[in-house]
Motif scaffolding. Structure first.
Motif, PDB file in Angstrom:
ATOM      1  N   HIS A  81      -2.638   3.498   3.631  1.00  0.00           N
ATOM      2  CA  HIS A  81      -2.404   2.866   4.908  1.00  0.00           C
ATOM      3  C   HIS A  81      -2.940   3.548   5.837  1.00  0.00           C
ATOM      4  N   LYS A  82      -2.554   4.977   6.226  1.00  0.00           N
ATOM      5  CA  LYS A  82      -2.776   5.796   7.140  1.00  0.00           C
ATOM      6  C   LYS A  82      -4.260   5.924   7.086  1.00  0.00           C
ATOM      7  N   ARG A  83      -4.854   5.975   6.333  1.00  0.00           N
ATOM      8  CA  ARG A  83      -6.644   6.124   6.321  1.00  0.00           C
ATOM      9  C   ARG A  83      -7.137   4.696   6.869  1.00  0.00           C
ATOM     10  N   ALA A  84      -6.615   3.696   6.479  1.00  0.00           N
ATOM     11  CA  ALA A  84      -7.123   2.325   7.016  1.00  0.00           C
ATOM     12  C   ALA A  84      -6.865   2.051   8.422  1.00  0.00           C
ATOM     13  N   VAL A  85      -5.652   2.585   8.830  1.00  0.00           N
ATOM     14  CA  VAL A  85      -5.011   2.449  10.261  1.00  0.00           C
ATOM     15  C   VAL A  85      -6.021   3.398  11.079  1.00  0.00           C
ATOM     16  N   ALA A  86      -6.436   4.669  10.657  1.00  0.00           N
ATOM     17  CA  ALA A  86      -7.122   5.549  11.223  1.00  0.00           C
ATOM     18  C   ALA A  86      -8.775   5.020  11.486  1.00  0.00           C
ATOM     19  N   GLU A  87      -9.127   4.343  10.565  1.00  0.00           N
ATOM     20  CA  GLU A  87     -10.441   3.601  10.628  1.00  0.00           C
ATOM     21  C   GLU A  87     -10.426   2.642  11.795  1.00  0.00           C
ATOM     22  N   PHE A  88      -9.522   1.646  11.650  1.00  0.00           N
ATOM     23  CA  PHE A  88      -9.241   0.647  12.671  1.00  0.00           C
ATOM     24  C   PHE A  88      -9.122   1.054  13.883  1.00  0.00           C
ATOM     25  N   SER A  98       2.952  -0.159  -6.080  1.00  0.00           N
ATOM     26  CA  SER A  98       2.894   1.358  -5.471  1.00  0.00           C
ATOM     27  C   SER A  98       3.177   1.121  -3.655  1.00  0.00           C
ATOM     28  N   GLY A  99       3.655  -0.024  -3.332  1.00  0.00           N
ATOM     29  CA  GLY A  99       3.928  -0.075  -1.867  1.00  0.00           C
ATOM     30  C   GLY A  99       5.162   1.211  -1.503  1.00  0.00           C
ATOM     31  N   GLU A 100       5.011   1.430  -0.507  1.00  0.00           N
ATOM     32  CA  GLU A 100       5.973   2.696  -0.225  1.00  0.00           C
ATOM     33  C   GLU A 100       6.879   2.433   0.796  1.00  0.00           C
ATOM     34  N   ALA A 101       7.126   1.198   1.239  1.00  0.00           N
ATOM     35  CA  ALA A 101       7.877   0.880   2.465  1.00  0.00           C
ATOM     36  C   ALA A 101       9.678   1.073   1.898  1.00  0.00           C
ATOM     37  N   TYR A 102       9.606   0.300   0.733  1.00  0.00           N
ATOM     38  CA  TYR A 102      10.918   0.330   0.062  1.00  0.00           C
ATOM     39  C   TYR A 102      11.015   0.821  -1.291  1.00  0.00           C
ATOM     40  N   GLN A 131       0.818  -1.318  -0.086  1.00  0.00           N
ATOM     41  CA  GLN A 131      -0.138   0.060  -0.053  1.00  0.00           C
ATOM     42  C   GLN A 131       0.805   1.367  -0.065  1.00  0.00           C
ATOM     43  N   SER A 132       0.336   2.401  -0.337  1.00  0.00           N
ATOM     44  CA  SER A 132       0.803   3.736  -0.253  1.00  0.00           C
ATOM     45  C   SER A 132       0.783   4.224   1.115  1.00  0.00           C
ATOM     46  N   THR A 133       1.391   5.100   1.507  1.00  0.00           N
ATOM     47  CA  THR A 133       1.304   5.621   2.992  1.00  0.00           C
ATOM     48  C   THR A 133      -0.051   6.356   3.115  1.00  0.00           C
ATOM     49  N   THR A 134      -0.599   6.763   2.005  1.00  0.00           N
ATOM     50  CA  THR A 134      -1.798   7.428   2.157  1.00  0.00           C
ATOM     51  C   THR A 134      -3.097   6.479   2.367  1.00  0.00           C
TER      52      THR A 134
END
Length: 417
Positions: free
Chosen positions: A162-169, A323-327, A157-160
């Protein structure tokens, strides 16, 4: 009959609810003649109804505003049903072969309607107690964990996103706090909810509460659990959250789902297989010493991690330029560096898996909620012997997890307890 406000359903009101809900009534062909309803919720939190008619079937799961196994003295948010429904849909989209389909969700009623996993599906834990081998279990569970964990991480996932999903959960905080309490806190202190096979394990429980190094290590795991929003984890992936036949594996009950450390899911599953291994001596009888079955469990544990590693790194290799943004590919742009990063990541994940698995083992022996694997052993002294060996291994794995370099070393440690 109105369902505009929450109320627990019984068999009579459930029929009225089904009639008022097209997405459910269509699953039984709008046919109520010969409809059979059975309440089967043997878990700690919810009501679960199986609805079977001549034209179809489904399951209804309704969350209560308290912990069912304790009562109204321990309140619990009904909102957990929302997070379970979302997790089922997201994990089901990533791995439909091993997650039952959701037909209906009602947030007001905290109610989910989903596929009925018909017989011969049974809860995996019950199959392990009965000594049944499942030849595809490791393959299926490793596939489920690899797909759901990889595809909800920053490796994909992109950081955008990922953060949106983190926020929901983050809204599932009450169930996270319950885990923090029963897994990482209560077993290591005097708590009114703790229990164990007394008097046989009195000293063993006391030893857990007195072990300073154990407390230091479990604090680090609690920190990871609370702070590491790595992937959308199931959050309660023990052998009671999996239904099986010899050729089908279905993961259920992700109401504890949130963005947390991947190793918590893998460790929960592996740790519960380890508990099943140590319980086998208590289920041995004349003509069946369970030795060959214990070997099957050992192989399943080893295969689960090795196949997970294989599947997860294959997904990583396949999507390393996506699209993954970790590396970012512009930085991690040569095979040698990519190999080093992958090896470091998987080593850390392996050690997290061992640690979380060990914490889950310990809490099932000296904490509030135990496992049927041990509880169904009638002779208390035999049960305590099985539990003590599992507890000793759990403490060793938790404190020395970084010393293990392969799953085969964990298997060896199991054999020598």
């Amino acid at each position: 009959m109105s369902f505009s406000e929450f109320r627990p359903l019984d068999e009579n009101s459930l029929i009225e609810y089904i009639k008022a809900t097209p997405s459910l009534s269509s699953k039984i062909g709008h046919n109520y003649d010969g409809l059979k309803i059975k309440e089967v919720g043997d878990g700690n939190l919810n009501f679960v109804y199986i609805i079977v008619g001549p034209s179809g079937s489904f399951v209804i799961k309704q969350a209560l505003p308290y912990i069912r196994c304790i009562g109204e003295s321990w309140p619990m948010t009904k909102e957990r049903a929302y997070f379970e429904a979302v997790a089922l849909k997201q994990h089901g989209g990533l791995c439909p072969e091993h997650v039952p389909e959701v037909y209906h969700f009602d947030r007001t009623m905290s109610l989910i309607g989903m596929r009925y996993l018909e017989p011969p599906h049974i809860i995996l834990r019950k199959g392990l107690i009965a000594g049944i081998e499942y030849p595809l279990l490791a393959e299926h569970m490793s596939e489920y964990m690899a797909k759901t964990l990889f595809c909800t991480s920053l490796l994909y996932q992109s950081t955008t996103e990922h953060k949106r999903a983190v926020a929901e959960f983050c809204g599932n905080v009450e169930l996270c706090r319950l885990t923090e309490q029963v897994v990482f806190s209560d077993p290591y202190k005097v708590s009114e909810y703790n229990r164990w096979t007394s008097p046989y394990l009195d000293r063993d429980a006391e030893t857990v509460r007195e072990d300073n190094l154990l407390k230091i290590e479990v604090a680090e795991l609690k920190s990871k659990f609370c702070e590491r929003a790595q992937a959308l984890i199931h959050g309660d992936l023990h052998t009671g959250s999996v239904m099986v036949t010899p050729d089908s594996t279905q993961v259920i009950d992700p109401e504890f789902a949130f963005y947390g450390p991947m190793g918590f899911d893998i460790g929960a599953f592996v740790g519960n297989l380890i508990l099943a291994f140590f319980a086998q001596d208590g289920h041995a009888g004349q003509g069946n010493d369970r030795k060959s079955y214990k070997e099957w469990i050992l192989k399943t544990i080893e295969d689960t991690w090795n196949l997970f590693h294989q599947n997860f790194t294959a997904l990583w290799d396949e999507h390393k330029n996506d699209s993954g943004e970790a590396y970012l590919p512009a930085i991690y742009n040569n095979p040698e560096l990519q190999k080093l990063i992958q090896e470091k990541y998987m080593k850390e994940l392996f050690h997290a898996t061992i640690g979380f698995g060990a914490a889950k083992m310990i809490r099932r022996i000296v904490g509030v909620a135990h496992v049927e694997d041990f509880e169904s052993i009638k002779e208390a002294n035999i049960r305590a012997d099985c539990e003590r060996r599992a507890l000793e291994l759990g403490k060793t794995l938790l404190k020395r997890r970084r010393e293990f370099v392969s799953i085969s070393e964990v298997i060896s440690a199991m054999k020598h307890v």
